[in-house]
Structure formats: C-alpha cells, structure tokens
Scaffold this motif. Structure first.
Motif: not given
Length: 391
Positions: A258-262, A309-310, A314-316, A346-352
């Motif tokens: 899952n890409f969700y930041s949480g 965005d802050q 990170p994508l890593s 979602y992580p930075l760089g994963m916008d869509d």
C-alpha cells in the motif's frame, strides 16, 4: 589484433542488449491490485478516459505510467448495511461497465489470467473488480454469486468494520472486549470455502489477526492482501506482522504493498493530526459539501498542497516496505496495491499512476533482477490469480 577486438565487441554487445529502467518497466506487465477511484467518480462525475487535474487515476496517466491492469475497488463505508450495501456495490460496478463501454477497444473487463494476458497482448487496458468489505454481501451467499458473475475477482472480507461472520483489524485492536465473536464464525469459514469454489480470491487486508489465521486454516487456495504494508516498519493495525507474512507465503499468497503515507510512515499519523486540527473548520465545511470524510480529506490536502507535502514520507520508505517483505518471505510474495484515490497522502514522488516507473528505477538501484521486478510488478498477481481461477 583479433584478441584485442574480442573484449571490445563483447562490451558493445552488452551495451546494446542492456535496457534502461524505463524499457524494463514498459516490458513488464504492471498490475495494481487496489484503486478507489470508482467510489470518488460517483461523487465527482469526472470522465476517467481523459486526463484529470485532480485525483490519482485516469486512463491517460495510466498509459504514461505503464499500468496494464487495474483492480478497481468496489467500496462503501460502514453506514451502508442490509438493503443498501449490495445495491451500492452494483452502482459502482455499473459505473465501471459504463467507462468500459465508452472506451471500446481501449479498455476491457477481464476475469482470469488468460483474458488478462490477451488484453495486454492487444494493448488494451485490463480492468478487474475487487469488492472491499464483506458487509457488501449483506450476509448472503447468493450476493457473492451475483457479484462474482459481474466480475468480482477478490473479496476483502472486512473493511474497518466487522461483519457478523468476520472481525476487522480495527475492531480486534480497539474494540476487542465488545466483540460478539473473534475471527471467523462457522458461516465465515463457509464463505471462504465458497469463494475458493468460485475462484474468487480471498483478500485479508483490513481483517484482524484472528480472522487472518482462521482464513489461512480454512482456505484451500492462495490468499492475497490487496493493499497492506509491513508492521515491522510501521506498527499500524492495518499492516502485517512478520508471522502473518510468513504464513501468507507458506500459503502461496501475495501481499501487495500500500502507498498510503499513514501505513508507510510511522510518524505520519502524529503530523497529519496536527494538520487536520489546524484546518478543522474548513475540513468540516468540505465534509458537508462532499458528504464523505475521506474525499474531504483528499480535497483539503489538495488545497494546502505545499503544506501537506511537508508531511509526506520519502519514496525510499515505500521501497523499504517492498524490500523488507521480499527479503523476509521471498520476491514471489510481494506486489503493488497502491490504494490510489483512497487516501489523502502518498510518498513524495508518487502523485499518481504515471509515477510507477520510479518504483522500477528504485528496485534496480537495489540490484533487483529484471525477472524479480517482473514478479513484483505483475507476475506474482498473475500466478495467484491462476491458482484461484484455474486459468
């Protein structure tokens, strides 16, 4: 002279045969097992066949991202119950059917691996259906049959809310003492076996630990976690513990990250709570407009993009979840389940969906082979689909 030329010619051959990350990505079959855009489409009425300035998915950006197969989530919240949930599920399926009908030759519904591979060969976008939440069957076996006939290829046994026959991760974690039962009931086990017979994959994302282990004991086929991460990296109730991951691998199943930041970042929850508190009045107004808390959160984050965005990891860190699971249980048991259009961050760089090639590039940096990347991007899904449908 000939001896001197041989190493030079060999180097030229190697360079000519080497593929760029983009070429490797485009060659692979890319499957995403979870996207919630249909739930939002019923509210926003956007045309997903055209490029959109909001949201995470449309057919234009999907092509740019090399996305070949999307499993669309059919979802409604716990406010829907008997008499309403199944009807709402069919409304969402109707909207997918309508999208396919408006895009003949460009998009097709597929129900098994053979149809999937045929669609990819014809360069058609392959759409699949996953129903997220056992409450949408309203405790009826015939509703399972009806959804399967319409194309349901997996059933997520619970959403955050438990059913009368299966307990969710949220309830097992936060409401354990008030539960009438824990895990699968006997009827729940019958549902698992019925899904096996129909060739519909059992999805254990969202279910509680007891339900998970009851499923593993009851199923005769490999199961999936359509959109989950690693608990060891972020101890969230929705993520899977090492013992669960190992049991899933032993079963032959696959966890789709899952890409969700949480779920990716253990610090996100604290940061976003402060953000939402600071914008509470506007969030309340947006909720009244959209009549949906999740969509209101997504819209709030879009309004305050530079601020939100802050909060993004990170994508890593997303790649770390994929790498952790692959190293723990093997590369045959991990895939992609973005949860795009189902969360606000979602992580930075994963916008869509156009950003999937970044995952391939990062995996190559970690020295994953092309064959292993093929498995992660889609091969593992195709394998587990075949194991369930028989074709």
């Amino acid at each position: 002279m000939k001896k001197l030329l041989l190493p030079f010619l060999l180097l030229l051959i190697i360079r000519a045969s080497a593929q760029t990350p983009q070429q490797i990505h485009e060659r692979a079959i890319l499957v995403d097992t979870h996207n919630d855009v249909l739930s939002n489409e019923l509210i926003t009425k956007v045309d997903l066949s055209k490029r959109q300035g909001t949201g995470n998915f449309d057919l234009v950006r999907a092509k740019e991202g090399g996305l070949d197969v999307q499993v669309f989530s059919i979802w409604c919240g716990e406010d829907y119950g008997k008499g309403t949930a199944f009807k709402f599920a069919n409304r969402e399926i109707d909207s997918l059917y309508a999208l396919i009908k408006r895009n003949p030759g460009r998009m097709v519904l597929v129900r098994n691996a053979a149809e999937l591979e045929n669609a990819v060969a014809k360069k058609q976008f392959a759409a699949m259906i996953g129903v997220e939440g056992g409450h949408m069957i309203e405790d009826r076996m015939d509703y399972i049959d009806a959804l399967a006939k319409r194309g349901m290829r997996y059933l997520t046994l619970t959403w955050n809310n438990s059913t009368s026959w299966a307990t969710s991760a949220r309830d097992e974690t936060h409401h354990r003492d008030s539960l009438k039962h824990l895990g699968l009931t006997e009827y729940g086990k019958q549902i698992v076996r019925h899904l096996n017979d129909l060739g519909v994959m059992v999805d254990v994302s969202h279910v509680g630990e007891q339900t998970f282990y009851d499923v593993i004991a009851a199923t005769s086929k490999p199961v999936i976690a359509s959109h989950s991460c690693a608990y060891a990296l972020n101890p969230h109730q929705r993520n899977m513990k090492d013992a669960q991951l190992k049991a899933l691998a032993k079963n032959g199943g696959v966890v789709f990250v899952n890409f969700y930041s949480g779920f990716v970042d253990s610090t996100y929850g604290r940061k976003v709570a402060k953000f939402l508190h600071e914008h509470k009045a506007e969030l309340d107004s947006l909720t009244k407009i959209y009549h949906d808390q999740d969509l209101a959160n997504i819209r709030l984050n879009a309004i305050y993009k530079s601020e939100s965005d802050q909060l993004r990891p990170p994508l890593s860190l997303l790649i770390k979840h994929i790498d952790y699971i692959a190293k723990l249980i093997g590369v045959d048991h991990v895939g992609i389940g973005s949860d795009f259009d189902g969360a606000e961050s979602y992580p930075l760089g994963m916008d869509d969906v156009s950003d999937y090639p970044k995952i391939t590039a990062e995996l190559l940096k970690l020295h994953y082979s092309e064959a292993d990347i093929d498995k992660i991007l889609g091969g593992n899904f195709i394998r587990v689909l075949k194991a369930n449908t028989g074709k």
